[in-house]
Scaffold this motif. Structure first.
Motif, PDB file in Angstrom:
ATOM      1  N   UNK A   1       0.823  -1.215   0.000  1.00 47.74           N
ATOM      2  CA  UNK A   1       0.000   0.000   0.000  1.00 47.74           C
ATOM      3  C   UNK A   1       0.857   1.264   0.000  1.00 47.74           C
ATOM      4  N   UNK A   2       0.434   2.251  -0.789  1.00 44.00           N
ATOM      5  CA  UNK A   2       1.073   3.568  -0.806  1.00 44.00           C
ATOM      6  C   UNK A   2       0.290   4.553   0.067  1.00 44.00           C
ATOM      7  N   UNK A   3      -1.057   4.521  -0.071  1.00 44.40           N
ATOM      8  CA  UNK A   3      -1.918   5.331   0.795  1.00 44.40           C
ATOM      9  C   UNK A   3      -3.340   4.800   0.717  1.00 44.40           C
ATOM     10  N   UNK A   4      -4.164   5.202   1.706  1.00 40.25           N
ATOM     11  CA  UNK A   4      -5.570   4.794   1.758  1.00 40.25           C
ATOM     12  C   UNK A   4      -6.453   6.014   1.984  1.00 40.25           C
ATOM     13  N   UNK A   5      -7.633   5.965   1.386  1.00 38.75           N
ATOM     14  CA  UNK A   5      -8.637   7.001   1.591  1.00 38.75           C
ATOM     15  C   UNK A   5      -9.963   6.294   1.859  1.00 38.75           C
TER      16      UNK A   5
END
Length: 83
Positions: free
Chosen positions: A64-68
């Motif tokens: 994962x790089x980022x989550x929203x």
């Protein structure tokens, strides 16, 4: 799933998404001969929310790089006339 993506700059892309259990993966659009190195993964949390994770392939794994998290909220009350 096949989808189309239009931008306000006039570009158009077509892609394919696929289910993996409860996850919906959207690999980045690449040439047919190249494996995608990034993708977006959508996961439903409940009837009013879902999570989107941007991932990058490292070897055989997706990291994962980022989550929203997106949540539906009740509509705000309209303006009142003061009476």
């Amino acid at each position: 799933l096949r989808y189309s993506n239009w931008s306000d700059a006039g570009s158009l892309q077509h892609g394919e998404a696929y289910y993996d259990g409860d996850l919906l993966h959207f690999p980045d659009v690449k040439s047919r001969d190249e494996e995608p190195r990034t993708r977006a993964t959508w996961r439903r949390i409940d009837a009013d929310a879902f999570e989107v994770t941007r991932e990058r392939r490292e070897g055989e794994e997706w990291k994962p790089l980022f989550r929203v998290t997106y949540r539906r909220v009740a509509a705000a009350a309209g303006p009142t006339d003061g009476t």
